[in-house]
Design a protein around this motif. Structure first.
Motif, PDB file in Angstrom:
ATOM      1  N   GLY A  92       0.818  -1.214  -0.063  1.00  0.00           N
ATOM      2  CA  GLY A  92       0.114   0.021   0.102  1.00  0.00           C
ATOM      3  C   GLY A  92       1.046   1.252   0.089  1.00  0.00           C
ATOM      4  N   GLN A  93       2.041   0.945   0.187  1.00  0.00           N
ATOM      5  CA  GLN A  93       2.951   2.338  -0.024  1.00  0.00           C
ATOM      6  C   GLN A  93       4.210   1.891  -0.960  1.00  0.00           C
ATOM      7  N   ASP A  94       5.220   1.273  -0.765  1.00  0.00           N
ATOM      8  CA  ASP A  94       6.068   0.910  -1.539  1.00  0.00           C
ATOM      9  C   ASP A  94       5.905  -0.371  -2.386  1.00  0.00           C
ATOM     10  N   THR A  95       4.774  -1.105  -2.111  1.00  0.00           N
ATOM     11  CA  THR A  95       4.592  -2.215  -2.822  1.00  0.00           C
ATOM     12  C   THR A  95       3.129  -2.161  -3.298  1.00  0.00           C
ATOM     13  N   ASP A  96       2.668  -2.052  -4.486  1.00  0.00           N
ATOM     14  CA  ASP A  96       1.320  -1.738  -5.038  1.00  0.00           C
ATOM     15  C   ASP A  96       0.734  -2.941  -4.929  1.00  0.00           C
ATOM     16  N   ALA A  97      -0.796  -2.953  -5.144  1.00  0.00           N
ATOM     17  CA  ALA A  97      -1.598  -4.260  -5.079  1.00  0.00           C
ATOM     18  C   ALA A  97      -1.155  -5.235  -6.211  1.00  0.00           C
ATOM     19  N   GLU A  98      -0.559  -5.060  -7.212  1.00  0.00           N
ATOM     20  CA  GLU A  98      -0.352  -6.178  -8.231  1.00  0.00           C
ATOM     21  C   GLU A  98       0.920  -6.709  -7.879  1.00  0.00           C
ATOM     22  N   ALA A 130       2.130  -6.990  -4.614  1.00  0.00           N
ATOM     23  CA  ALA A 130       1.610  -7.780  -3.635  1.00  0.00           C
ATOM     24  C   ALA A 130       0.903  -8.915  -3.880  1.00  0.00           C
ATOM     25  N   ALA A 131       0.080  -9.027  -4.981  1.00  0.00           N
ATOM     26  CA  ALA A 131      -0.370 -10.365  -5.576  1.00  0.00           C
ATOM     27  C   ALA A 131       0.704 -11.114  -5.934  1.00  0.00           C
ATOM     28  N   GLU A 132       1.606 -10.758  -6.579  1.00  0.00           N
ATOM     29  CA  GLU A 132       2.582 -11.813  -7.058  1.00  0.00           C
ATOM     30  C   GLU A 132       3.418 -12.271  -5.721  1.00  0.00           C
ATOM     31  N   GLN A 133       3.851 -11.383  -4.814  1.00  0.00           N
ATOM     32  CA  GLN A 133       4.620 -11.635  -3.565  1.00  0.00           C
ATOM     33  C   GLN A 133       3.773 -12.817  -3.048  1.00  0.00           C
ATOM     34  N   LEU A 134       2.247 -12.811  -2.970  1.00  0.00           N
ATOM     35  CA  LEU A 134       1.620 -13.657  -1.896  1.00  0.00           C
ATOM     36  C   LEU A 134       1.581 -15.073  -2.735  1.00  0.00           C
ATOM     37  N   THR A 135       1.269 -14.980  -4.058  1.00  0.00           N
ATOM     38  CA  THR A 135       1.190 -16.376  -4.846  1.00  0.00           C
ATOM     39  C   THR A 135       2.379 -17.025  -5.055  1.00  0.00           C
ATOM     40  N   THR A 136       3.498 -16.105  -4.848  1.00  0.00           N
ATOM     41  CA  THR A 136       4.868 -16.772  -4.897  1.00  0.00           C
ATOM     42  C   THR A 136       5.162 -17.449  -3.503  1.00  0.00           C
ATOM     43  N   PHE A 137       4.765 -16.921  -2.477  1.00  0.00           N
ATOM     44  CA  PHE A 137       4.888 -17.283  -0.939  1.00  0.00           C
ATOM     45  C   PHE A 137       4.233 -18.433  -0.724  1.00  0.00           C
ATOM     46  N   VAL A 138       2.743 -18.383  -1.312  1.00  0.00           N
ATOM     47  CA  VAL A 138       1.938 -19.442  -1.090  1.00  0.00           C
ATOM     48  C   VAL A 138       2.420 -20.842  -1.793  1.00  0.00           C
ATOM     49  N   ASP A 139       2.852 -20.431  -3.007  1.00  0.00           N
ATOM     50  CA  ASP A 139       3.361 -21.531  -3.952  1.00  0.00           C
ATOM     51  C   ASP A 139       4.496 -22.429  -3.396  1.00  0.00           C
ATOM     52  N   ALA A 140       5.263 -21.431  -2.661  1.00  0.00           N
ATOM     53  CA  ALA A 140       6.693 -21.911  -2.069  1.00  0.00           C
ATOM     54  C   ALA A 140       6.198 -23.024  -0.759  1.00  0.00           C
ATOM     55  N   GLY A 141       4.881 -22.836  -0.249  1.00  0.00           N
ATOM     56  CA  GLY A 141       4.651 -23.542   0.711  1.00  0.00           C
ATOM     57  C   GLY A 141       4.290 -22.721   2.017  1.00  0.00           C
ATOM     58  N   GLY A 142       4.491 -21.401   1.886  1.00  0.00           N
ATOM     59  CA  GLY A 142       4.446 -20.500   3.025  1.00  0.00           C
ATOM     60  C   GLY A 142       2.794 -20.461   3.468  1.00  0.00           C
ATOM     61  N   THR A 143       2.701 -20.006   4.732  1.00  0.00           N
ATOM     62  CA  THR A 143       1.434 -19.941   5.276  1.00  0.00           C
ATOM     63  C   THR A 143       1.022 -18.922   6.216  1.00  0.00           C
ATOM     64  N   ILE A 188      -5.588  -4.691   1.057  1.00  0.00           N
ATOM     65  CA  ILE A 188      -4.877  -5.257  -0.161  1.00  0.00           C
ATOM     66  C   ILE A 188      -4.954  -6.940   0.365  1.00  0.00           C
ATOM     67  N   LEU A 189      -4.464  -7.379   1.406  1.00  0.00           N
ATOM     68  CA  LEU A 189      -4.608  -8.580   1.659  1.00  0.00           C
ATOM     69  C   LEU A 189      -5.885  -9.272   1.830  1.00  0.00           C
ATOM     70  N   GLY A 190      -6.847  -8.408   2.061  1.00  0.00           N
ATOM     71  CA  GLY A 190      -8.103  -8.983   2.102  1.00  0.00           C
ATOM     72  C   GLY A 190      -8.637  -9.241   0.662  1.00  0.00           C
ATOM     73  N   ARG A 191      -8.516  -8.355  -0.350  1.00  0.00           N
ATOM     74  CA  ARG A 191      -8.640  -8.452  -1.691  1.00  0.00           C
ATOM     75  C   ARG A 191      -8.016  -9.824  -2.189  1.00  0.00           C
ATOM     76  N   ARG A 231       9.775  -5.544  -1.052  1.00  0.00           N
ATOM     77  CA  ARG A 231       9.244  -4.503  -1.715  1.00  0.00           C
ATOM     78  C   ARG A 231       8.824  -5.420  -3.017  1.00  0.00           C
ATOM     79  N   THR A 232       9.432  -6.470  -3.565  1.00  0.00           N
ATOM     80  CA  THR A 232       9.076  -6.816  -4.853  1.00  0.00           C
ATOM     81  C   THR A 232       9.035  -8.496  -4.757  1.00  0.00           C
ATOM     82  N   ALA A 233       8.640  -9.065  -5.676  1.00  0.00           N
ATOM     83  CA  ALA A 233       8.479 -10.489  -5.788  1.00  0.00           C
ATOM     84  C   ALA A 233       9.685 -11.157  -5.943  1.00  0.00           C
ATOM     85  N   ALA A 234      10.547 -10.307  -6.709  1.00  0.00           N
ATOM     86  CA  ALA A 234      11.992 -10.829  -7.093  1.00  0.00           C
ATOM     87  C   ALA A 234      12.645 -10.824  -5.829  1.00  0.00           C
ATOM     88  N   GLN A 235      12.771  -9.959  -5.091  1.00  0.00           N
ATOM     89  CA  GLN A 235      13.403  -9.956  -3.671  1.00  0.00           C
ATOM     90  C   GLN A 235      12.692 -11.199  -2.821  1.00  0.00           C
TER      91      GLN A 235
END
Length: 317
Positions: free
Chosen positions: A24-30, A32-45, A61-64, A282-286
């Protein structure tokens, strides 16, 4: 990704948590979406947010994303309360329960899995603050409760109060800053957390980004230290002592053929009492670089060398 119990509770969490302070500041919604899907695909909970992160935008953003991108049941959703938007600490029962309701509205959830007291409020009797935790669990608005940024005696007092009477909700977690650059909590706070049966969630396990090695030759453009809203946050870890520790991490990483990020995270992840480091990217690459730490267990000699170079055990608690 492996899981661990959160303290002595039955709640299992991934041994790496995803922090959302930048959403919502340095990381926009899109992003954030890439981060969350990357995290979950790696088994993160474990996903951690707070009601005050960017005016509640992190929770929105998390709710959406929970509605549109990721199955909510796959995640352990954690949030916090006890700080007003103006920065004032408020551990009153009135504020806390209203803040929890507002968090649930922003995320469009009927409950969170872990609700944490963000800070200790010395102006409110602790028993009043803790009664809000019991109400939140009893009403089904959260499944577990914890604390954040509490001193050792505050953790012990809160945990003892919650254990003193049947039906009160135990403190299952304590979220604290912990890294190779911040080990002073090992003197008192970590032992208090372990004794209380709480799992330690280590925030800023990369030393506010300094342990990545990015500041070895200066302050890069676009880094947190170069940003007006984060520079004071990073500055305390840019001194000579911290630089010496960073060089040791880089040397260890080169010897292992891994990144400094993986070495620093593996070190804190496997410290006594730690349930999970909570890392914000800040990014999915990080985040991808961060996730590379999952399969790294530090050799004993490297762990001992890092322990030695970062030791802060002298002096009393």
């Amino acid at each position: 990704m492996k899981e661990r119990h959160l303290g002595r509770s039955g709640l299992l969490v991934s041994r790496l948590g995803l922090g959302t302070m930048t959403w919502g500041q340095d990381t926009d919604a899109e992003e954030a979406a890439e981060q969350l899907t990357t995290f979950v695909d790696a088994g993160g909970t474990l996903v951690d947010t707070a009601d005050v992160y960017n005016g509640g935008e992190s929770e929105r953003i998390l709710g959406r994303l929970l509605r549109e991108r990721v199955d909510r049941d796959r995640l352990v959703v954690a949030t916090k309360a006890a700080i007003r938007p103006n920065g004032r600490y408020d551990g009153s029962r009135r504020h806390l329960l209203r803040a929890l309701d507002a968090s649930l509205d922003r995320m469009d959830l009927d409950h969170v899995d872990l609700w944490q007291l963000h800070v200790y409020d010395p102006a409110t009797p602790l028993e009043e603050t803790l009664s809000a935790l019991d109400e939140a669990v009893a009403s089904g608005r959260t499944r577990y409760v914890g604390v954040s940024n509490y001193a050792g005696w505050q953790i012990s007092k809160a945990a003892a109060w919650q254990r003193a009477w049947p039906g009160r909700s135990p403190v299952v977690s304590a979220q604290l800053e912990y890294s190779l650059l911040r080990r002073d909590i090992e003197r008192e706070v970590v032992p208090a957390t372990v004794d209380a049966g709480a799992g330690l969630l280590a925030w800023s396990p990369l030393g506010r980004g300094v342990l990545t090695g990015k500041y070895r030759t200066g302050i890069p453009a676009g880094s947190r230290a170069a940003a007006a809203h984060y520079s004071e946050f990073v500055q305390p870890y840019l001194d000579e002592e911290c630089a010496r520790i960073v060089e040791s991490v880089v040397t260890a990483a080169e010897g292992l053929g891994r990144s400094p990020v993986a070495v620093a995270l593996a070190w804190v992840r496997d410290r006594p009492g730690v349930a999970a480091p909570v890392v914000g990217a800040r990014t999915a690459a990080q985040l991808g670089v961060i996730l590379e730490s999952e399969d790294l267990t530090l050799p004993n000699e490297i762990r001992a060398a890092l322990d030695d170079v970062s030791d802060t055990s002298t002096g009393s608690p």
